[in-house]
Design a protein around this motif. Structure first.
Motif, PDB file in Angstrom:
ATOM      1  N   LYS A  72       0.726  -1.264  -0.022  1.00 15.81           N
ATOM      2  CA  LYS A  72       0.330   0.029   0.090  1.00 15.81           C
ATOM      3  C   LYS A  72       0.626   1.326   0.011  1.00 15.81           C
ATOM      4  O   LYS A  72       0.227   2.331  -0.286  1.00 15.81           O
ATOM      5  N   GLY A  73       1.973   1.081   0.281  1.00 17.51           N
ATOM      6  CA  GLY A  73       2.935   2.447   0.273  1.00 17.51           C
ATOM      7  C   GLY A  73       3.205   3.114  -0.828  1.00 17.51           C
ATOM      8  O   GLY A  73       3.101   2.461  -1.949  1.00 17.51           O
ATOM      9  N   SER A  74       3.241   4.576  -0.771  1.00 21.16           N
ATOM     10  CA  SER A  74       3.172   5.181  -2.007  1.00 21.16           C
ATOM     11  C   SER A  74       4.463   5.124  -2.802  1.00 21.16           C
ATOM     12  O   SER A  74       4.452   5.228  -3.965  1.00 21.16           O
ATOM     13  N   ARG A  75       5.368   4.500  -2.160  1.00 23.66           N
ATOM     14  CA  ARG A  75       6.785   4.186  -3.112  1.00 23.66           C
ATOM     15  C   ARG A  75       6.427   3.211  -4.018  1.00 23.66           C
ATOM     16  O   ARG A  75       7.326   2.993  -5.157  1.00 23.66           O
ATOM     17  N   TYR A  76       5.444   2.364  -4.115  1.00 23.44           N
ATOM     18  CA  TYR A  76       5.112   1.368  -5.091  1.00 23.44           C
ATOM     19  C   TYR A  76       4.135   2.156  -6.009  1.00 23.44           C
ATOM     20  O   TYR A  76       3.853   1.286  -7.097  1.00 23.44           O
ATOM     21  N   ALA A  77       3.850   3.145  -6.094  1.00 25.89           N
ATOM     22  CA  ALA A  77       2.713   3.960  -6.896  1.00 25.89           C
ATOM     23  C   ALA A  77       3.092   3.785  -8.562  1.00 25.89           C
ATOM     24  O   ALA A  77       2.152   3.325  -9.220  1.00 25.89           O
ATOM     25  N   ALA A  78       4.373   3.808  -8.877  1.00 21.85           N
ATOM     26  CA  ALA A  78       4.884   3.713 -10.167  1.00 21.85           C
ATOM     27  C   ALA A  78       5.676   2.582 -10.486  1.00 21.85           C
ATOM     28  O   ALA A  78       6.566   2.529 -11.662  1.00 21.85           O
ATOM     29  N   ASP A  79       5.832   1.374  -9.627  1.00 24.02           N
ATOM     30  CA  ASP A  79       6.851   0.342  -9.489  1.00 24.02           C
ATOM     31  C   ASP A  79       6.148  -0.595 -10.483  1.00 24.02           C
ATOM     32  O   ASP A  79       5.240  -1.375 -10.068  1.00 24.02           O
ATOM     33  N   LYS A  80       6.728  -0.895 -11.577  1.00 25.61           N
ATOM     34  CA  LYS A  80       6.460  -1.816 -12.691  1.00 25.61           C
ATOM     35  C   LYS A  80       6.597  -3.293 -12.216  1.00 25.61           C
ATOM     36  O   LYS A  80       6.575  -4.113 -13.047  1.00 25.61           O
ATOM     37  N   ALA A  81       7.684  -3.639 -11.283  1.00 28.05           N
ATOM     38  CA  ALA A  81       8.255  -4.744 -10.910  1.00 28.05           C
ATOM     39  C   ALA A  81       7.265  -5.645 -10.271  1.00 28.05           C
ATOM     40  O   ALA A  81       6.481  -5.075  -9.657  1.00 28.05           O
ATOM     41  N   PRO A  82       7.530  -6.920 -10.409  1.00 29.46           N
ATOM     42  CA  PRO A  82       6.509  -7.778  -9.756  1.00 29.46           C
ATOM     43  C   PRO A  82       6.722  -7.842  -8.210  1.00 29.46           C
ATOM     44  O   PRO A  82       7.848  -7.109  -7.652  1.00 29.46           O
ATOM     45  N   LEU A  83       5.792  -8.272  -7.147  1.00 30.75           N
ATOM     46  CA  LEU A  83       6.197  -8.186  -5.922  1.00 30.75           C
ATOM     47  C   LEU A  83       7.480  -8.959  -5.565  1.00 30.75           C
ATOM     48  O   LEU A  83       8.313  -8.297  -4.697  1.00 30.75           O
ATOM     49  N   ASP A  84       8.098  -9.932  -6.313  1.00 28.53           N
ATOM     50  CA  ASP A  84       9.267 -10.539  -5.901  1.00 28.53           C
ATOM     51  C   ASP A  84       9.807 -11.012  -7.416  1.00 28.53           C
ATOM     52  O   ASP A  84       9.139 -11.961  -8.020  1.00 28.53           O
ATOM     53  N   LYS A  85      10.912 -10.323  -7.839  1.00 25.97           N
ATOM     54  CA  LYS A  85      11.473 -10.718  -9.220  1.00 25.97           C
ATOM     55  C   LYS A  85      11.899 -12.178  -9.215  1.00 25.97           C
ATOM     56  O   LYS A  85      12.049 -12.731 -10.207  1.00 25.97           O
ATOM     57  N   LYS A  86      12.157 -12.945  -7.956  1.00 30.30           N
ATOM     58  CA  LYS A  86      12.689 -14.232  -8.125  1.00 30.30           C
ATOM     59  C   LYS A  86      11.424 -15.379  -7.921  1.00 30.30           C
ATOM     60  O   LYS A  86      11.719 -16.542  -7.953  1.00 30.30           O
ATOM     61  N   CYS A  87      10.155 -14.705  -8.027  1.00 32.71           N
ATOM     62  CA  CYS A  87       9.044 -15.637  -7.699  1.00 32.71           C
ATOM     63  C   CYS A  87       8.415 -15.995  -8.995  1.00 32.71           C
ATOM     64  O   CYS A  87       8.277 -15.119  -9.915  1.00 32.71           O
ATOM     65  N   ALA A  88       7.692 -17.074  -9.174  1.00 24.66           N
ATOM     66  CA  ALA A  88       7.345 -17.628 -10.502  1.00 24.66           C
ATOM     67  C   ALA A  88       5.735 -17.747 -10.328  1.00 24.66           C
ATOM     68  O   ALA A  88       5.136 -18.246 -11.191  1.00 24.66           O
ATOM     69  N   CYS A  89       5.157 -17.100  -9.267  1.00 24.53           N
ATOM     70  CA  CYS A  89       3.599 -17.331  -9.062  1.00 24.53           C
ATOM     71  C   CYS A  89       2.936 -16.813  -9.867  1.00 24.53           C
ATOM     72  O   CYS A  89       3.563 -15.723 -10.607  1.00 24.53           O
ATOM     73  N   TYR A  90       1.584 -17.041 -10.119  1.00 29.39           N
ATOM     74  CA  TYR A  90       0.639 -16.145 -10.729  1.00 29.39           C
ATOM     75  C   TYR A  90       0.544 -14.734 -10.716  1.00 29.39           C
ATOM     76  O   TYR A  90       0.567 -14.028 -11.601  1.00 29.39           O
ATOM     77  N   THR A  91       0.686 -14.366  -9.614  1.00 30.68           N
ATOM     78  CA  THR A  91       0.586 -12.863  -9.114  1.00 30.68           C
ATOM     79  C   THR A  91       1.773 -12.128  -9.632  1.00 30.68           C
ATOM     80  O   THR A  91       1.787 -10.993 -10.586  1.00 30.68           O
ATOM     81  N   CYS A  92       3.159 -12.686  -9.439  1.00 31.42           N
ATOM     82  CA  CYS A  92       4.205 -12.138  -9.932  1.00 31.42           C
ATOM     83  C   CYS A  92       4.399 -12.152 -11.379  1.00 31.42           C
ATOM     84  O   CYS A  92       5.229 -11.246 -11.941  1.00 31.42           O
ATOM     85  N   ARG A  93       3.719 -13.121 -11.986  1.00 35.52           N
ATOM     86  CA  ARG A  93       3.983 -13.078 -13.442  1.00 35.52           C
ATOM     87  C   ARG A  93       2.959 -12.296 -14.189  1.00 35.52           C
ATOM     88  O   ARG A  93       3.450 -12.165 -15.376  1.00 35.52           O
ATOM     89  N   ASN A  94       2.097 -11.675 -13.730  1.00 34.01           N
ATOM     90  CA  ASN A  94       1.003 -10.867 -14.346  1.00 34.01           C
ATOM     91  C   ASN A  94       0.696  -9.789 -13.979  1.00 34.01           C
ATOM     92  O   ASN A  94       0.032  -8.981 -14.639  1.00 34.01           O
ATOM     93  N   PHE A  95       1.217  -9.184 -12.624  1.00 28.88           N
ATOM     94  CA  PHE A  95       0.995  -8.008 -11.837  1.00 28.88           C
ATOM     95  C   PHE A  95       1.815  -7.295 -11.147  1.00 28.88           C
ATOM     96  O   PHE A  95       2.998  -7.898 -10.915  1.00 28.88           O
TER      97      PHE A  95
END
Ligand SMILES: [Zn+2]
Length: 155
Positions: A72-95
Motif C-alpha cells: 500500500k506504500g506510496s513508494r510502489y505507486a509507479a513500480d512496474k516490478a512484480p512483488l518478487d522478481k525471483k518468484c514464478a507465481c501467478y501474481t508475480c508473472r502477471n501484475f
C-alpha cells in the motif's frame, strides 16, 4: 507457539521432543514467520499451520525473497516490478506492484487474494527448499543463510 518469544518456543519444542517417540511427527501450531519455521524444522518439527500468509496478504503485506513488502506504500505507486522478481507465481508473472497497490487503494477484494496467493506460493517454495536441503544434507547451511536473510518478524 502463538504469542510467545521465539526463544521460549524453541525451549518448549526441545522439551516436547524428549517425550514424543522419535518415529512420530511433530506439529507446531501458529508458527508462521519463515525464520521461525526454519528454526523449528532444525529442532525436528514436521508440520505447521498459521494464518500469516493469508491474513497478512489480505492487508497488503507480501513475504518476498528480499524481505517484506507493504504494497500500500506510496513508494510502489509507479513500480512496474512484480512483488518478487525471483518468484514464478501467478501474481508475480502477471501484475506489477503499482497495479496491486492500485487495487488495494481502490478497495478491490482481488488485491488481498493476489497477495495471499503470492504468499502461499512463497511458503510452499520455502517448504520445498527445506525438504530439498534436508534430503541433500545441506539443511544446516540453508538454515544459517535463512536466519541471516529472513527478518519478517520485525517492522
Ligand atoms: Zn509471487
Amino acid at each position: 507457539m502463538i504469542g510467545e518469544p521465539p526463544s521460549l518456543t524453541a525451549e518448549m519444542v526441545d522439551e516436547v521432543n524428549e517425550v514424543i517417540p522419535p518415529n512420530k511427527p511433530r506439529y507446531l501450531m501458529g508458527c508462521g514467520y519463515p525464520e521461525d519455521i526454519v528454526e523449528a524444522v532444525g529442532r525436528g518439527v514436521d508440520l505447521f499451520d498459521c494464518v500469516l500468509p493469508t491474513r497478512n496478504g489480505r492487508t497488503g503485506m507480501a513475504f518476498t525473497s528480499h524481505g517484506k513488502i507493504i504494497i500500500k506504500g506510496s513508494r510502489y505507486a509507479a513500480d512496474k516490478a512484480p512483488l518478487d522478481k525471483k518468484c514464478a507465481c501467478y501474481t508475480c508473472r502477471n501484475f506489477s506492484r503499482a497495479y496491486l497497490r492500485h487495487l488495494f487503494n481502490a478497495g478491490e477484494a482481488l488485491a488481498g487474494r493476489l497477495v495471499s496467493y503470492h504468499n502461499i506460493y512463497f511458503y510452499t517454495k520455502l517448504m520445498s527448499d527445506i525438504r530439498k536441503h534436508i534430503s541433500s544434507g545441506t539443511f544446516a547451511t540453508f538454515s544459517k543463510k535463512s536466519k541471516q536473510k529472513f527478518d519478517f518478524r520485525n517492522p
